[in-house]
Design a protein around this motif. Structure first.
Motif, PDB file in Angstrom:
ATOM      1  N   GLU A  17       3.945   7.931   7.706  1.00 50.09           N
ATOM      2  CA  GLU A  17       4.456   7.286   6.723  1.00 50.09           C
ATOM      3  C   GLU A  17       4.639   7.864   5.168  1.00 50.09           C
ATOM      4  O   GLU A  17       5.645   7.621   4.384  1.00 50.09           O
ATOM      5  CB  GLU A  17       3.792   5.816   6.223  1.00 50.09           C
ATOM      6  N   PHE A  18       3.670   8.520   4.827  1.00 48.07           N
ATOM      7  CA  PHE A  18       3.526   9.166   3.334  1.00 48.07           C
ATOM      8  C   PHE A  18       3.155  10.655   3.568  1.00 48.07           C
ATOM      9  O   PHE A  18       2.917  11.151   2.530  1.00 48.07           O
ATOM     10  CB  PHE A  18       2.627   8.510   2.629  1.00 48.07           C
ATOM     11  N   GLN A  19       3.649  11.623   4.662  1.00 45.69           N
ATOM     12  CA  GLN A  19       3.432  12.791   4.575  1.00 45.69           C
ATOM     13  C   GLN A  19       4.938  13.266   5.221  1.00 45.69           C
ATOM     14  O   GLN A  19       5.181  12.879   6.237  1.00 45.69           O
ATOM     15  CB  GLN A  19       2.184  13.266   5.444  1.00 45.69           C
ATOM     16  N   LEU A  20       5.345  14.312   4.455  1.00 44.96           N
ATOM     17  CA  LEU A  20       6.385  15.155   5.022  1.00 44.96           C
ATOM     18  C   LEU A  20       6.009  16.391   5.238  1.00 44.96           C
ATOM     19  O   LEU A  20       5.343  17.085   4.735  1.00 44.96           O
ATOM     20  CB  LEU A  20       7.548  15.030   3.829  1.00 44.96           C
ATOM     21  N   ALA A  21       6.838  16.859   6.287  1.00 43.99           N
ATOM     22  CA  ALA A  21       6.682  18.629   6.633  1.00 43.99           C
ATOM     23  C   ALA A  21       7.998  19.170   6.471  1.00 43.99           C
ATOM     24  O   ALA A  21       9.209  18.609   6.705  1.00 43.99           O
ATOM     25  CB  ALA A  21       6.405  18.750   8.164  1.00 43.99           C
ATOM     26  N   ILE A  22       7.951  20.528   5.858  1.00 43.88           N
ATOM     27  CA  ILE A  22       9.051  21.137   5.450  1.00 43.88           C
ATOM     28  C   ILE A  22       9.279  22.412   6.253  1.00 43.88           C
ATOM     29  O   ILE A  22       8.424  23.291   6.330  1.00 43.88           O
ATOM     30  CB  ILE A  22       9.248  21.482   4.002  1.00 43.88           C
ATOM     31  N   GLU A  32       4.208  33.498  -0.134  1.00 43.92           N
ATOM     32  CA  GLU A  32       3.134  33.536  -1.409  1.00 43.92           C
ATOM     33  C   GLU A  32       2.654  32.108  -1.673  1.00 43.92           C
ATOM     34  O   GLU A  32       1.936  31.957  -2.562  1.00 43.92           O
ATOM     35  CB  GLU A  32       3.740  33.908  -2.611  1.00 43.92           C
ATOM     36  N   VAL A  33       2.965  31.079  -0.838  1.00 45.50           N
ATOM     37  CA  VAL A  33       2.756  29.592  -1.156  1.00 45.50           C
ATOM     38  C   VAL A  33       1.185  29.533  -0.750  1.00 45.50           C
ATOM     39  O   VAL A  33       0.658  29.792   0.222  1.00 45.50           O
ATOM     40  CB  VAL A  33       3.634  28.726  -0.411  1.00 45.50           C
ATOM     41  N   ALA A  34       0.726  28.846  -1.772  1.00 47.29           N
ATOM     42  CA  ALA A  34      -0.712  28.457  -1.520  1.00 47.29           C
ATOM     43  C   ALA A  34      -1.143  26.843  -1.635  1.00 47.29           C
ATOM     44  O   ALA A  34      -0.245  26.207  -2.284  1.00 47.29           O
ATOM     45  CB  ALA A  34      -1.685  29.232  -2.722  1.00 47.29           C
ATOM     46  N   ILE A  35      -1.946  26.398  -1.019  1.00 47.57           N
ATOM     47  CA  ILE A  35      -2.526  24.985  -1.132  1.00 47.57           C
ATOM     48  C   ILE A  35      -2.550  24.629  -2.712  1.00 47.57           C
ATOM     49  O   ILE A  35      -3.332  25.399  -3.561  1.00 47.57           O
ATOM     50  CB  ILE A  35      -3.588  24.644  -0.586  1.00 47.57           C
ATOM     51  N   GLY A  36      -1.789  23.560  -3.135  1.00 42.39           N
ATOM     52  CA  GLY A  36      -1.834  22.932  -4.442  1.00 42.39           C
ATOM     53  C   GLY A  36      -0.615  23.373  -5.268  1.00 42.39           C
ATOM     54  O   GLY A  36      -0.607  23.223  -6.548  1.00 42.39           O
ATOM     55  N   ASP A  37       0.151  24.388  -4.920  1.00 43.12           N
ATOM     56  CA  ASP A  37       1.439  25.008  -5.491  1.00 43.12           C
ATOM     57  C   ASP A  37       2.287  23.677  -5.570  1.00 43.12           C
ATOM     58  O   ASP A  37       2.405  22.914  -4.772  1.00 43.12           O
ATOM     59  CB  ASP A  37       2.037  25.923  -4.818  1.00 43.12           C
ATOM     60  N   SER A  38       3.138  23.717  -6.566  1.00 45.36           N
ATOM     61  CA  SER A  38       4.234  22.692  -6.664  1.00 45.36           C
ATOM     62  C   SER A  38       5.412  23.538  -6.153  1.00 45.36           C
ATOM     63  O   SER A  38       5.889  24.601  -6.541  1.00 45.36           O
ATOM     64  CB  SER A  38       4.421  22.391  -8.293  1.00 45.36           C
ATOM     65  N   GLU A  49      -0.003  20.526   0.503  1.00 45.65           N
ATOM     66  CA  GLU A  49      -1.367  20.314   0.976  1.00 45.65           C
ATOM     67  C   GLU A  49      -1.678  21.291   2.174  1.00 45.65           C
ATOM     68  O   GLU A  49      -2.911  21.678   2.322  1.00 45.65           O
ATOM     69  CB  GLU A  49      -1.278  18.876   1.450  1.00 45.65           C
ATOM     70  N   THR A  50      -0.696  21.632   2.964  1.00 45.33           N
ATOM     71  CA  THR A  50      -0.992  22.713   3.988  1.00 45.33           C
ATOM     72  C   THR A  50       0.072  23.528   4.057  1.00 45.33           C
ATOM     73  O   THR A  50       1.254  23.347   3.777  1.00 45.33           O
ATOM     74  CB  THR A  50      -1.137  22.029   5.325  1.00 45.33           C
ATOM     75  N   VAL A  51      -0.315  24.696   4.438  1.00 45.60           N
ATOM     76  CA  VAL A  51       0.931  25.919   4.651  1.00 45.60           C
ATOM     77  C   VAL A  51       0.787  26.765   6.129  1.00 45.60           C
ATOM     78  O   VAL A  51      -0.700  26.961   6.040  1.00 45.60           O
ATOM     79  CB  VAL A  51       1.047  26.577   3.440  1.00 45.60           C
ATOM     80  N   ASP A  52       1.593  27.307   6.409  1.00 48.68           N
ATOM     81  CA  ASP A  52       1.400  28.007   7.630  1.00 48.68           C
ATOM     82  C   ASP A  52       2.682  29.194   7.813  1.00 48.68           C
ATOM     83  O   ASP A  52       3.676  29.160   6.841  1.00 48.68           O
ATOM     84  CB  ASP A  52       1.450  27.241   9.097  1.00 48.68           C
ATOM     85  N   ALA A  53       3.001  29.729   8.658  1.00 49.64           N
ATOM     86  CA  ALA A  53       3.861  30.679   8.716  1.00 49.64           C
ATOM     87  C   ALA A  53       5.407  30.063   9.000  1.00 49.64           C
ATOM     88  O   ALA A  53       6.309  30.777   8.627  1.00 49.64           O
ATOM     89  CB  ALA A  53       3.938  31.768   9.926  1.00 49.64           C
ATOM     90  N   THR A  54       5.375  28.782   9.194  1.00 48.26           N
ATOM     91  CA  THR A  54       6.822  28.156   9.314  1.00 48.26           C
ATOM     92  C   THR A  54       7.023  27.154   8.352  1.00 48.26           C
ATOM     93  O   THR A  54       8.415  26.862   8.043  1.00 48.26           O
ATOM     94  CB  THR A  54       6.811  27.089  10.771  1.00 48.26           C
ATOM     95  N   GLY A  55       6.157  26.772   7.318  1.00 46.38           N
ATOM     96  CA  GLY A  55       6.474  25.769   6.446  1.00 46.38           C
ATOM     97  C   GLY A  55       5.055  25.197   5.768  1.00 46.38           C
ATOM     98  O   GLY A  55       4.098  25.865   5.906  1.00 46.38           O
ATOM     99  N   PHE A  56       5.423  24.094   5.204  1.00 48.85           N
ATOM    100  CA  PHE A  56       4.236  23.494   4.481  1.00 48.85           C
ATOM    101  C   PHE A  56       4.337  22.139   4.436  1.00 48.85           C
ATOM    102  O   PHE A  56       5.380  21.410   4.989  1.00 48.85           O
ATOM    103  CB  PHE A  56       4.200  23.792   3.036  1.00 48.85           C
ATOM    104  N   THR A  57       3.425  21.225   4.184  1.00 48.27           N
ATOM    105  CA  THR A  57       3.436  19.721   4.098  1.00 48.27           C
ATOM    106  C   THR A  57       3.127  19.169   3.008  1.00 48.27           C
ATOM    107  O   THR A  57       2.352  20.003   2.025  1.00 48.27           O
ATOM    108  CB  THR A  57       2.342  19.224   5.258  1.00 48.27           C
ATOM    109  N   VAL A  58       3.487  18.058   2.474  1.00 45.93           N
ATOM    110  CA  VAL A  58       3.278  17.365   1.226  1.00 45.93           C
ATOM    111  C   VAL A  58       3.182  16.007   1.557  1.00 45.93           C
ATOM    112  O   VAL A  58       3.450  15.395   2.547  1.00 45.93           O
ATOM    113  CB  VAL A  58       4.474  17.678   0.247  1.00 45.93           C
ATOM    114  N   SER A  59       2.163  15.272   0.400  1.00 47.12           N
ATOM    115  CA  SER A  59       2.345  13.680   0.590  1.00 47.12           C
ATOM    116  C   SER A  59       2.884  13.278  -0.275  1.00 47.12           C
ATOM    117  O   SER A  59       3.654  13.936  -1.468  1.00 47.12           O
ATOM    118  CB  SER A  59       0.816  13.464   0.134  1.00 47.12           C
TER     119      SER A  59
END
Length: 216
Positions: A17-22, A32-38, A49-59
């Motif tokens: 409901e409140f978490q999206l994956a990109i 170069e993306v790190a957890i906590g980046d805007s 909030e999380t990041v891997d080789a395919t993308g990242f997630t945000v709340s």
């Protein structure tokens, strides 16, 4: 802080409901993306909030989902514009964009003009007051210039060149779609400073005031 120069197109999906994956496998900045980046996602500043080789997630908060187009786009698995936060020394090719959406507008029309396109949008009152001809506006996070607008500013057009069309998610917009709008930051501050002050709290700046505060 961002500049409205889109660096990649991602796919927005809802994980809860409140978490999206990109999905951002084609983003040149992903390594170069790190957890906590805007990162601005369709013009909305979100925290990784999380990041891997395919993308990242945000709340996202309920307010963000209510005040932007993210909820509808995530449900549809839509394409979104991506821009990492500005770093000291980076080029400012667009204008200063905060990633704080002022309102949702609607795409009213798309008209080809030679090798370019003219997009016409509606704007809510919260944004319309800052829209002026040749002024800057962020549409889904893209720094764009107002070509024409009516007197109230609640209907305006932008010219989209082939490069911008090809490199952003503007190419996927259809008439009737909602868009995230952020008014020019300088315009908002200027309006604030020019508004009449409450006489009970107004400060008269005269020679005595300047002397008392070390300016004269």
């Amino acid at each position: 802080m961002f500049t409205g120069i889109i660096q990649a197109i991602g796919v927005l999906q809802q994980r809860s409901e409140f978490q999206l994956a990109i999905n951002a496998t084609d983003a040149p900045f992903l390594a170069e993306v790190a957890i906590g980046d805007s990162i601005a996602v369709d013009g909305v500043c979100l925290t990784v909030e999380t990041v891997d080789a395919t993308g990242f997630t945000v709340s996202v908060s309920p307010e963000t989902l209510q005040r932007t187009t993210l909820a509808a786009k995530a449900a549809a698995g839509a394409m979104v514009n991506l821009e990492p936060a500005l770093r000291v020394g980076d080029k400012v090719g667009g204008h200063f964009v905060t990633g704080h959406v002022d309102g949702v507008g609607t795409l009213l029309a798309i008209a080809p003009t030679g090798t370019s396109w003219e997009f016409t949008f509606s704007a809510p009152e919260a944004v319309a007051t800052y829209i002026i001809p040749k002024g800057s506006i962020a549409i889904n996070g893209i720094s764009l210039t107002v070509a024409h607008c009516n007197e109230k500013g609640d209907e305006f057009s932008i010219a989209v060149i082939p490069h911008t069309y090809a490199e952003t998610a503007l190419q996927f917009l259809r008439v009737g779609d909602g868009v995230n709008l952020e008014a020019d930051l300088l315009g908002k501050y200027t309006r604030k400073f020019l508004q009449p002050q409450d006489a009970s709290t107004a400060v008269e700046i005269d020679l005595a005031f300047l002397q008392a505060h070390g300016y004269a």
